[in-house]
Design a protein around this motif. Structure first.
Motif, PDB file in Angstrom:
ATOM      1  N   THR A   1     -29.103 -30.678  -7.211  1.00 49.68           N
ATOM      2  CA  THR A   1     -28.909 -30.374  -5.689  1.00 49.68           C
ATOM      3  C   THR A   1     -29.030 -28.573  -5.652  1.00 49.68           C
ATOM      4  O   THR A   1     -29.636 -28.306  -4.536  1.00 49.68           O
ATOM      5  N   VAL A   2     -28.369 -28.032  -6.477  1.00 47.83           N
ATOM      6  CA  VAL A   2     -28.500 -26.570  -6.511  1.00 47.83           C
ATOM      7  C   VAL A   2     -30.148 -26.143  -6.637  1.00 47.83           C
ATOM      8  O   VAL A   2     -30.448 -25.403  -5.981  1.00 47.83           O
ATOM      9  N   ALA A   3     -30.736 -26.906  -7.637  1.00 44.66           N
ATOM     10  CA  ALA A   3     -32.214 -26.492  -7.583  1.00 44.66           C
ATOM     11  C   ALA A   3     -33.281 -26.816  -6.501  1.00 44.66           C
ATOM     12  O   ALA A   3     -33.864 -26.046  -6.215  1.00 44.66           O
ATOM     13  N   LEU A   4     -32.807 -28.076  -5.821  1.00 37.80           N
ATOM     14  CA  LEU A   4     -33.551 -28.414  -4.664  1.00 37.80           C
ATOM     15  C   LEU A   4     -33.042 -27.246  -3.729  1.00 37.80           C
ATOM     16  O   LEU A   4     -33.958 -26.727  -2.804  1.00 37.80           O
ATOM     17  N   ALA A   5     -31.941 -27.056  -3.417  1.00 39.48           N
ATOM     18  CA  ALA A   5     -31.365 -26.102  -2.476  1.00 39.48           C
ATOM     19  C   ALA A   5     -31.981 -24.729  -2.573  1.00 39.48           C
ATOM     20  O   ALA A   5     -32.419 -23.845  -1.726  1.00 39.48           O
ATOM     21  N   ALA A   6     -32.115 -24.085  -3.893  1.00 38.49           N
ATOM     22  CA  ALA A   6     -32.707 -23.031  -4.376  1.00 38.49           C
ATOM     23  C   ALA A   6     -34.202 -22.937  -3.839  1.00 38.49           C
ATOM     24  O   ALA A   6     -34.698 -21.897  -3.150  1.00 38.49           O
ATOM     25  N   ALA A   7     -34.866 -24.088  -4.259  1.00 36.57           N
ATOM     26  CA  ALA A   7     -36.221 -24.187  -3.614  1.00 36.57           C
ATOM     27  C   ALA A   7     -36.747 -24.130  -2.123  1.00 36.57           C
ATOM     28  O   ALA A   7     -37.562 -23.338  -1.897  1.00 36.57           O
ATOM     29  N   LEU A   8     -35.817 -24.866  -1.497  1.00 32.72           N
ATOM     30  CA  LEU A   8     -35.885 -24.582  -0.097  1.00 32.72           C
ATOM     31  C   LEU A   8     -35.618 -23.276   0.400  1.00 32.72           C
ATOM     32  O   LEU A   8     -36.133 -23.170   1.422  1.00 32.72           O
ATOM     33  N   ILE A   9     -34.634 -22.577  -0.221  1.00 33.72           N
ATOM     34  CA  ILE A   9     -34.098 -21.355   0.529  1.00 33.72           C
ATOM     35  C   ILE A   9     -35.358 -20.356   0.028  1.00 33.72           C
ATOM     36  O   ILE A   9     -35.748 -19.543   0.792  1.00 33.72           O
ATOM     37  N   ALA A  10     -35.956 -20.561  -1.040  1.00 36.17           N
ATOM     38  CA  ALA A  10     -37.119 -19.680  -1.385  1.00 36.17           C
ATOM     39  C   ALA A  10     -38.250 -19.933  -0.454  1.00 36.17           C
ATOM     40  O   ALA A  10     -38.989 -19.000   0.091  1.00 36.17           O
ATOM     41  N   PHE A  11     -38.384 -21.450  -0.143  1.00 34.33           N
ATOM     42  CA  PHE A  11     -39.508 -21.636   0.896  1.00 34.33           C
ATOM     43  C   PHE A  11     -39.196 -21.073   2.222  1.00 34.33           C
ATOM     44  O   PHE A  11     -40.030 -20.796   2.846  1.00 34.33           O
ATOM     45  N   CYS A  12     -37.923 -21.022   2.603  1.00 37.65           N
ATOM     46  CA  CYS A  12     -37.601 -20.397   3.748  1.00 37.65           C
ATOM     47  C   CYS A  12     -37.937 -19.025   4.164  1.00 37.65           C
ATOM     48  O   CYS A  12     -38.407 -18.415   5.025  1.00 37.65           O
ATOM     49  N   VAL A  13     -37.623 -18.041   3.022  1.00 38.35           N
ATOM     50  CA  VAL A  13     -37.725 -17.049   2.973  1.00 38.35           C
ATOM     51  C   VAL A  13     -39.496 -16.635   3.026  1.00 38.35           C
ATOM     52  O   VAL A  13     -39.739 -15.628   3.788  1.00 38.35           O
ATOM     53  N   HIS A  14     -40.219 -17.493   2.364  1.00 40.10           N
ATOM     54  CA  HIS A  14     -41.550 -17.225   2.248  1.00 40.10           C
ATOM     55  C   HIS A  14     -42.129 -17.650   3.667  1.00 40.10           C
ATOM     56  O   HIS A  14     -42.886 -17.071   4.167  1.00 40.10           O
ATOM     57  N   TRP A  15     -41.565 -18.688   4.340  1.00 40.82           N
ATOM     58  CA  TRP A  15     -41.905 -19.233   5.697  1.00 40.82           C
ATOM     59  C   TRP A  15     -41.507 -17.970   6.703  1.00 40.82           C
ATOM     60  O   TRP A  15     -42.544 -17.941   7.645  1.00 40.82           O
ATOM     61  N   PHE A  16     -40.736 -17.245   6.588  1.00 38.89           N
ATOM     62  CA  PHE A  16     -40.023 -15.998   7.409  1.00 38.89           C
ATOM     63  C   PHE A  16     -41.109 -15.108   7.168  1.00 38.89           C
ATOM     64  O   PHE A  16     -41.211 -14.092   8.187  1.00 38.89           O
ATOM     65  N   GLN A  17     -41.985 -14.898   6.213  1.00 40.40           N
ATOM     66  CA  GLN A  17     -42.814 -13.733   5.916  1.00 40.40           C
ATOM     67  C   GLN A  17     -44.225 -13.916   6.712  1.00 40.40           C
ATOM     68  O   GLN A  17     -44.880 -12.972   6.940  1.00 40.40           O
ATOM     69  N   GLN A  18     -44.301 -15.205   7.297  1.00 37.33           N
ATOM     70  CA  GLN A  18     -45.723 -15.632   7.704  1.00 37.33           C
ATOM     71  C   GLN A  18     -45.694 -14.962   9.289  1.00 37.33           C
ATOM     72  O   GLN A  18     -44.939 -15.654   9.993  1.00 37.33           O
ATOM     73  N   GLU A  19     -46.636 -14.290   9.452  1.00 40.83           N
ATOM     74  CA  GLU A  19     -46.981 -13.651  10.879  1.00 40.83           C
ATOM     75  C   GLU A  19     -47.233 -14.855  11.844  1.00 40.83           C
ATOM     76  O   GLU A  19     -46.642 -14.925  13.009  1.00 40.83           O
ATOM     77  N   LYS A  20     -48.098 -15.903  11.136  1.00 39.86           N
ATOM     78  CA  LYS A  20     -48.674 -16.983  12.079  1.00 39.86           C
ATOM     79  C   LYS A  20     -47.538 -17.993  12.343  1.00 39.86           C
ATOM     80  O   LYS A  20     -47.526 -18.653  13.424  1.00 39.86           O
ATOM     81  N   VAL A  21     -46.363 -17.978  11.753  1.00 40.03           N
ATOM     82  CA  VAL A  21     -45.233 -18.792  11.735  1.00 40.03           C
ATOM     83  C   VAL A  21     -44.407 -18.080  12.625  1.00 40.03           C
ATOM     84  O   VAL A  21     -43.829 -18.566  13.864  1.00 40.03           O
TER      85      VAL A  21
END
Length: 400
Positions: free
Chosen positions: A377-397
């Motif tokens: 569960t921690v591994a999945l949460a860490a992966a999704l947090i990393a995705f959320c940070v990456h998602w926030f970096q996208q100007e088109k988003v």
């Protein structure tokens, strides 16, 4: 990051909607709803148990002892009818003339004398979930058939003293190796997870929508982005705020249920439940909380990513509805009979946490499996947090 976290948390605490969803709903409204549901169910059950059922008995003279016992039963009231066929009786029941019909064959006594089996018919509407009528009838029929058995065996010269051993040569006494806590945990452990996990999602939903799509609508997201704070710090601060509200809502709800349950249980006499739940150690409660933390982190990251992508508050709500439905699928699977915590189920998100909570409440949790679930569960949460940070970096988003 912490400045963003404190800023967002302060703004949320000033919002009445947040106070309602995170604090007032768990403390007052949810227990009231479940209390009303319990009272309605209790009232309905009591009413069904005391209901008077109008009945018709065909060929009652063939079984006078049974007809007499049925006549004096407190839940049955006899009505007279000239109908005899199953089709006519079924139509009359559907028309509401009476509730049940018992059809005794006209050759019942003759078959009894020749020691032949006879088939009776019980005609009634079986769609009710509270089928007390069938239970009452079966009790009467069991007593009556017992009398017939004794009479038949006595006529054959069987010693009445040995009658019980002849009718039932083997009597089984069940010895349960499970203690009270394990029994209650098996029945209610998955239900507690079914309530607790969705509350983490519910408590995080509104703050996540407000801090993503809400800021887009208000036009404050651009102001935040020009501040001398990295985007990673901004999104992590928002994530921690969503995680905090989700955990707070779940913990407040659990405490509320515990307090209200103790109050109600002291009046209702649920001493067994109180004794079993009181056996749960502090360490196990902490482990349940540790299971909830990464699960709430998964929900927080998913909700925040959806909110960041959505253009408006309403659009974010529409996107989150499927997420709520998908979450209930593994929770429902965890409540199914025969589903146990294994190496395979320990890797299924949400379902593994629900099964772990059930095992912890039962007191039969395996430390290795708990560690495996927590790690996955921690591994999945860490992966999704990393995705959320990456998602926030996208100007088109951010500016779609």
């Amino acid at each position: 990051m912490w400045q963003v976290y404190l800023k967002e948390l302060t703004e949320l605490m000033r919002d009445r909607k947040t106070l309602i969803f995170v604090i007032l709903l768990p403390i007052f409204i949810f227990p009231v709803i479940f209390g009303i549901m319990g009272l309605v169910l209790s009232s309905t059950t009591a009413k069904a148990a005391q209901e008077q059922h109008k009945y018709v008995i065909v060929n009652a003279e063939q079984a006078p002892e049974f007809a007499e016992a049925l006549f004096y039963h407190k839940n049955f009231t006899r009505v007279e009818s000239t109908l005899t066929t199953p089709e006519e009786l079924t139509a009359a029941i559907r028309a509401g003339e009476f509730a049940v019909a018992i059809v005794i064959p006209d050759d019942f006594q003759a078959k009894q004398q020749s020691v032949e089996q006879s088939q009776w018919q019980l005609i009634y509407n079986q769609s009710s979930q509270l089928d007390f009528m069938s239970r009452y009838f079966n009790e009467l029929l069991e007593n009556y058939t017992g009398q017939l058995q004794r009479q038949s065996l006595s006529a054959l010269g069987v010693d009445p003293v040995k009658l019980t051993a002849i009718l039932k040569p083997v009597s089984v006494q069940k010895v349960d190796t499970a203690d009270k806590r394990e029994n209650i945990g098996e029945k209610f452990g998955a239900l507690i997870a079914y309530i607790l996990i969705p509350l983490c999602l519910l408590g995080a939903s509104y703050p996540a929508i407000d801090m993503g799509a809400g800021e887009k609508e208000r036009g404050t997201l651009e102001t935040l982005l020009i501040c001398p704070v990295s985007r990673s710090a901004i999104v992590l601060g928002k994530f921690l705020t969503v995680l905090t509200t989700g955990l707070a809502g779940a913990l407040i709800t659990v405490a509320s249920f515990g307090i209200w349950g103790a109050i109600i249980g002291s009046f209702a006499g649920f001493a067994v439940v109180q004794e079993a739940m009181g056996a749960i150690a502090t360490v196990e409660l902490l482990l349940i909380f540790l299971m909830i933390v990464p699960t709430s982190a998964i929900f927080a990251s998913l909700l925040l990513a959806i909110s960041i992508y959505a253009k408006t508050f309403k659009e974010a709500q529409n996107y989150m509805s499927p997420l709520s439905i998908l979450m209930f699928v593994p929770l429902a699977a965890a409540m199914m009979p025969g589903v146990e915590l294994t190496g395979k189920t320990a890797l299924i998100p949400v379902m593994n946490v629900a099964l772990a909570i059930k095992e912890l409440i039962k007191g039969t949790a395996d430390g290795t499996m708990i560690a495996l679930i927590f790690g996955a569960t921690v591994a999945l949460a860490a992966a999704l947090i990393a995705f959320c940070v990456h998602w926030f970096q996208q100007e088109k988003v951010l500016f779609r």
